[in-house]
Write an enzyme that holds these catalytic residues in place. Structure first.
Site, mmCIF file in Angstrom:
data_model
loop_
_atom_site.group_PDB
_atom_site.id
_atom_site.type_symbol
_atom_site.label_atom_id
_atom_site.label_comp_id
_atom_site.label_asym_id
_atom_site.label_seq_id
_atom_site.Cartn_x
_atom_site.Cartn_y
_atom_site.Cartn_z
ATOM 1 N N ARG A 133 -6.402 -8.637 -9.779
ATOM 2 C CA ARG A 133 -7.060 -9.925 -9.994
ATOM 3 C C ARG A 133 -8.498 -9.679 -10.423
ATOM 4 O O ARG A 133 -8.944 -8.537 -10.506
ATOM 5 C CB ARG A 133 -7.063 -10.730 -8.690
ATOM 6 C CG ARG A 133 -7.675 -9.956 -7.521
ATOM 7 C CD ARG A 133 -7.841 -10.794 -6.284
ATOM 8 N NE ARG A 133 -8.139 -10.012 -5.106
ATOM 9 C CZ ARG A 133 -9.313 -9.485 -4.784
ATOM 10 N NH1 ARG A 133 -10.329 -9.632 -5.624
ATOM 11 N NH2 ARG A 133 -9.497 -8.809 -3.679
ATOM 12 N N LYS A 151 0.808 -1.218 0.000
ATOM 13 C CA LYS A 151 0.000 0.000 0.000
ATOM 14 C C LYS A 151 0.841 1.267 0.000
ATOM 15 O O LYS A 151 0.439 2.290 -0.561
ATOM 16 C CB LYS A 151 -0.948 -0.012 1.204
ATOM 17 C CG LYS A 151 -1.913 -1.180 1.224
ATOM 18 C CD LYS A 151 -2.835 -1.175 0.019
ATOM 19 C CE LYS A 151 -3.858 -2.294 0.064
ATOM 20 N NZ LYS A 151 -3.291 -3.637 -0.090
ATOM 21 N N HIS A 203 -15.668 -3.286 6.789
ATOM 22 C CA HIS A 203 -14.815 -3.108 5.614
ATOM 23 C C HIS A 203 -14.925 -4.253 4.608
ATOM 24 O O HIS A 203 -14.110 -4.331 3.674
ATOM 25 C CB HIS A 203 -13.339 -2.923 6.024
ATOM 26 C CG HIS A 203 -13.128 -1.824 7.022
ATOM 27 N ND1 HIS A 203 -13.332 -0.491 6.710
ATOM 28 C CD2 HIS A 203 -12.763 -1.853 8.335
ATOM 29 C CE1 HIS A 203 -13.081 0.246 7.782
ATOM 30 N NE2 HIS A 203 -12.745 -0.546 8.775
ATOM 31 N N GLU A 207 -3.907 7.892 6.806
ATOM 32 C CA GLU A 207 -4.642 8.628 5.786
ATOM 33 C C GLU A 207 -5.707 9.494 6.438
ATOM 34 O O GLU A 207 -6.268 9.136 7.479
ATOM 35 C CB GLU A 207 -5.334 7.669 4.802
ATOM 36 C CG GLU A 207 -4.434 7.081 3.759
ATOM 37 C CD GLU A 207 -5.205 6.289 2.727
ATOM 38 O OE1 GLU A 207 -4.592 5.931 1.703
ATOM 39 O OE2 GLU A 207 -6.403 6.006 2.937
#
Length: 491
Positions: free
Chosen positions: A292, A116, A235, A200
């Site tokens: 993917r 990430k 999530h 973030e």
């Protein structure tokens, strides 16, 4: 040309890939563990190969076991599905070293987008908007706390190697930051073997929009429009749809164009999904790229009319996007909504519900697609994700698609493990969902009913089980009960 394709996965995605391969005349190889020995995907494949014990680490996550199956079955190519080894760089590299086609992107793309922090840096360099935050270079708690103050609370702590909500914490104040940081790092270490995190800015009332992209070996990348995935619990996506409701057409074009820019910047090959967070003010930011095929790919297939698995195969064989498009352009037509049917108990903290499926009946009605990996007699194992099926409603409008999906869920019967069918129907029937007023906090802010009709349906499922027992080819439940509408049957 691919003649034999090994599917390094299980369940519904293995069956879904097999369907395309059979249409194209490609021989399929299913790999299976002890727990899956009698599963539908094993019986449906042209060839099946035992790869180990039920624990994923000893079967579906074992690269040596998969490579042995590849060698001994004369496999030309491997489709990883999603999950398991689908985003493992070492798996893609091992297949390349063995001269076997990998129906996925280049290993370097998998490696970059799997990190990430590095992927964030790559997107900044490419001019793709990212959420304000840290670069992950420091893991010192005090330094991170100071960075959080600069960003401004609330902030998100995210695992660098993460996904699926693991190692992710939303922090609202300075007082709770250090304990949340410690928890996130511990969770990331346990899940991914990598405790690194980054920060973030938390975007309030966000929507989750993702764009399906495809790249070929000539460097061309196109998009196949967007999907809305804002209905999430912890999530994890619950409901997905395309097109995204109440999205300004110009904003849709801009998001899709940025997704193409992101994929092009890394020379992306094959199918991928660029995910964004969309703020209330119309600002959007790069979240991550999944290298993917996505669980929710059927909604894109329905609104575009494109078989994404076939495109994966053709791209891997060297076809270009120009050849696949044959002078036409990709168009978005109608609407599709997907619900994930799980063996879990919504009234008991959504705990997985394992055990034997005594009876299962999925609807075969117009404008409904069911991608399932189970049947009557299947076992829901504690070793794997308890998703039973993906049920997709479609129509000319969102309202038609929504109602078709509700009808499909009403006509879905599973006896044995508890399912979330009534919970899904509650979401789809909620007035705010019907209006398209969704964001990632939808399930936190709205009470979803899971009783009443669900309890009645469970009782009728018991009737079905008693009527049909363990017969492999049972008649339709509607024939036995004598009605086309489950809800006409009362005590």
């Amino acid at each position: 040309m691919i003649r034999t394709l090994l599917i390094a996965n299980r369940g519904e995605i293995s069956l879904r890939i097999q369907r395309t391969c059979k249409r194209l005349g490609i021989r399929t190889v299913a790999v299976y563990s002890d727990a899956d020995r009698n599963s539908p995907f094993v019986k449906n494949a042209d060839l099946s190969y035992y790869i180990g014990e039920s624990e994923p680490s000893k079967s579906y996550l074992s690269i040596p076991s998969i490579l042995k199956a590849v060698r001994e079955t004369g496999t030309d190519a491997v489709h990883p599905g999603y999950g398991f080894l689908s985003e493992k760089t070492e798996f893609a590299q091992a297949l390349a070293a063995a001269g076997i086609l990998f129906l996925g992107p280049r290993p370097e793309s998998v490696d970059l987008m799997g990190d990430k922090i590095r992927s964030r840096e790559a997107m900044i360099a490419a001019g793709v908007p990212v959420v304000p935050g840290t670069d992950g270079n420091t893991q010192d708690p005090k330094t991170l706390l100071n960075e959080a103050k600069k960003i401004g609370f609330p902030v998100m702590i995210k695992a660098s190697a993460g996904g699926g909500g693991k190692g992710m914490k939303r922090v609202y104040s300075e007082e709770e930051f250090l304990s949340s940081l410690e928890s996130a790092q511990r969770e990331a270490s346990n899940a991914f073997g990598d405790s690194r995190v980054f920060l973030e800015k938390y975007v309030s009332n966000p929507r989750h929009i993702e764009v399906q992209v495809f790249g070929d070996s000539k460097g061309k990348v196109i998009h196949l429009f967007e999907r809305e995935c804002s209905i999430q619990r912890r999530h994890q996506k619950v409901i997905e749809e395309s097109p995204a409701p109440n999205l300004d057409p110009k904003l849709r074009e801009e998001i899709c164009a940025v997704a193409v820019k992101a994929a092009s910047s890394i020379g992306y090959l094959g199918a991928g999904t660029v995910e964004f967070i969309l703020g209330e003010d119309g600002s959007f930011y790069f979240l991550e790229m999944n290298t993917r095929l996505q669980v929710e790919h059927p909604v894109t297939e329905i609104v575009t009319g494109i078989d994404l698995v076939e495109w994966q195969i053709r791209i891997s064989e060297g076809k270009t996007l120009v050849e696949l498009l044959a002078g036409s352009s990709v168009k978005q037509s109608g609407h599709a909504v997907e619900a994930r049917l799980y063996a879990e108990d919504p009234e008991n903290e959504f705990l997985p519900s394992i055990g034997k499926i005594e009876y299962a009946s999925f609807p075969e009605i117009q404008n409904v697609r069911v991608d399932s990996g189970v049947e009557t007699g299947s076992e829901v194992s504690l070793y794997y994700d308890p998703m039973l099926a993906k049920i997709i409603g479609n129509g000319k409008t969102r309202e038609e698609a929504r109602k078709n999906l509700i009808q499909a869920l009403e006509n879905t019967v599973v006896f044995g493990p508890t399912t979330n069918a009534s919970y899904l129907k509650g979401i789809l029937s909620h007035p705010e969902f019907a209006k398209g007023n969704t964001n990632t906090h939808f399930l936190e802010r709205h009470q979803i009913s899971v009783g009443g009709e669900g309890e009645e349906k469970d009782a009728l499922a018991k009737v079905a089980s008693l009527l049909f027992g363990r017969r492999k080819k049972a008649p339709s439940i509607w024939e036995a009960i004598g009605t086309k509408d489950l809800w006409e049957v009362r005590k």
